[in-house]
Write an enzyme that holds these catalytic residues in place. Structure first.
Site, PDB file in Angstrom:
ATOM      1  N   SER A 119      34.216   1.258 -24.317  1.00 25.43           N
ATOM      2  CA  SER A 119      34.789  -0.087 -24.179  1.00 25.43           C
ATOM      3  C   SER A 119      33.757  -0.981 -23.503  1.00 25.43           C
ATOM      4  O   SER A 119      33.506  -0.859 -22.301  1.00 25.43           O
ATOM      5  CB  SER A 119      36.077  -0.049 -23.349  1.00 25.43           C
ATOM      6  OG  SER A 119      37.085   0.669 -24.013  1.00 25.43           O
ATOM      7  N   LYS A 164      40.185  -4.479 -28.251  1.00 27.49           N
ATOM      8  CA  LYS A 164      40.429  -3.669 -27.049  1.00 27.49           C
ATOM      9  C   LYS A 164      40.636  -4.564 -25.830  1.00 27.49           C
ATOM     10  O   LYS A 164      41.482  -4.286 -24.970  1.00 27.49           O
ATOM     11  CB  LYS A 164      39.257  -2.716 -26.802  1.00 27.49           C
ATOM     12  CG  LYS A 164      39.364  -1.885 -25.522  1.00 27.49           C
ATOM     13  CD  LYS A 164      40.599  -0.977 -25.504  1.00 27.49           C
ATOM     14  CE  LYS A 164      40.748  -0.230 -24.176  1.00 27.49           C
ATOM     15  NZ  LYS A 164      39.776   0.855 -24.021  1.00 27.49           N
ATOM     16  N   LYS A 188      36.607  -3.202 -14.734  1.00 31.47           N
ATOM     17  CA  LYS A 188      35.459  -3.502 -15.599  1.00 31.47           C
ATOM     18  C   LYS A 188      35.910  -4.235 -16.854  1.00 31.47           C
ATOM     19  O   LYS A 188      35.316  -5.252 -17.250  1.00 31.47           O
ATOM     20  CB  LYS A 188      34.753  -2.199 -15.982  1.00 31.47           C
ATOM     21  CG  LYS A 188      33.602  -2.367 -16.977  1.00 31.47           C
ATOM     22  CD  LYS A 188      33.356  -1.103 -17.792  1.00 31.47           C
ATOM     23  CE  LYS A 188      34.521  -0.781 -18.670  1.00 31.47           C
ATOM     24  NZ  LYS A 188      34.253   0.095 -19.805  1.00 31.47           N
TER      25      LYS A 188
END
Length: 303
Positions: free
Chosen positions: A96, A170, A238
């Site tokens: 990701s 995502k 993150k």
């Protein structure tokens, strides 16, 4: 012809994904920085390579699941993976990372005669183990079609557009998950403070408009007070930072997401970076002491 597969990055998620690829009958070679994490895959007839470059030398499809864009770049270029891959082989990035970073990798890999798709996943370690992950894919349609049998061993692959679109999807997923966990945590705390049983409230909500996997699975985590990841706070933080950067680039303001990000940042600062993302509840409880959801003791990292 059955493709040879290499899998780079045998962490919490990677182990389950690689195991399901091997179980599906694909010849599999694996590599991880810490070799011991790969040992269980030998029972599924996987070969453990001594280096990342060695792992990909005969692979038709190379899957990578690592922490961030810097780790992807290190694997591709510092550890010689891009140079070692066969011409025309597919690099499938399950990590990701930011869409822009993925597009930059695509440009570099295309220049080297390699193909590439971004395919981040959602579903957590349970989804990785069960082979039920949602897999959001960006890239050329023909490349996606060729990689689909391998991706299908890990879950449900769905092509959402060109390179980078998988990563953008995502990020959309993380917006929904983060805000949903925040709402779930607040509702469980409200139930407790108001004198209702949080577990009974959760059961009563099932089947209504609040029904979701967040209510089902993360609600269960909260009631058990089990903070073992799962998806750790540091990874969610993150991703939320990446979301806010992408939103800024698009000229968007995301106030609810920004607030959730601040809560996760507080958790990380307080030493809960390795706790599951549902530990957001702990920050709410701190701000609303002495209220606490349930009587069970906390379990998980440093509990």
């Amino acid at each position: 012809m059955t493709p040879n597969v290499a899998f780079l990055g045998i962490g919490r998620m990677g182990l389950g994904m690689a195991t399901n690829i091997a179980r599906a009958g694909f010849p599999l070679t694996v590599w991880n920085r810490t070799p011991g994490k790969s040992e269980s895959l030998v029972t599924h007839h996987a070969v453990i390579a001594e280096s990342a470059a060695e792992a990909v030398a005969e692979a038709d499809i190379v899957c990578a699941c690592v922490t961030d864009a810097a780790a992807v770049r290190e694997i591709l270029f510092d550890r010689g993976v891009a140079e070692a891959m066969k011409p025309g082989a597919i690099f499938c990035d399950l990590s990701s990372i930011a869409p822009q970073a993925e597009q930059e990798f695509d440009t570099e890999l295309t220049r080297l005669g390699l193909r590439h798709i971004d395919a981040p996943v959602s579903g957590g370690t349970q989804g990785a183990e069960l082979g039920s992950l949602a897999i959001m894919v960006g890239g050329e349609k023909d490349t996606f079609v060729e990689a689909t049998p391998v991706l299908a061993a890990m879950g449900r692959p769905f092509r959402v557009g060109p390179c980078g679109a998988g990563q953008l999807t995502k990020l959309c997923n993380q917006v929904i998950v983060a805000i949903s966990i925040a709402g779930l945590s607040e509702s469980m705390l409200l139930a407790e403070a108001g004198g209702a049983n949080p577990a009974s409230v959760r059961d009563a909500l099932r089947g209504g408009f609040a029904e979701s996997r967040v209510l089902q699975e993360h609600g269960g985590r909260i009631l058990e007070r089990n903070w073992s990841p799962g998806a750790p706070v540091r990874n969610m933080l993150k991703d939320l930072d990446t979301v806010l950067t992408a939103a800024k680039d698009c000229g968007l303001e995301l106030p609810f997401l920004s607030l959730a990000r601040d809560f996760y940042n507080q958790l990380s600062t307080r030493g809960f970076a390795e706790h599951d993302q549902t530990a957001l509840l702990l920050e709410l409880e701190r701000r609303n002491a002495p209220h606490r959801v349930g009587e069970k003791p906390d379990s998980g990292p440093d509990a």
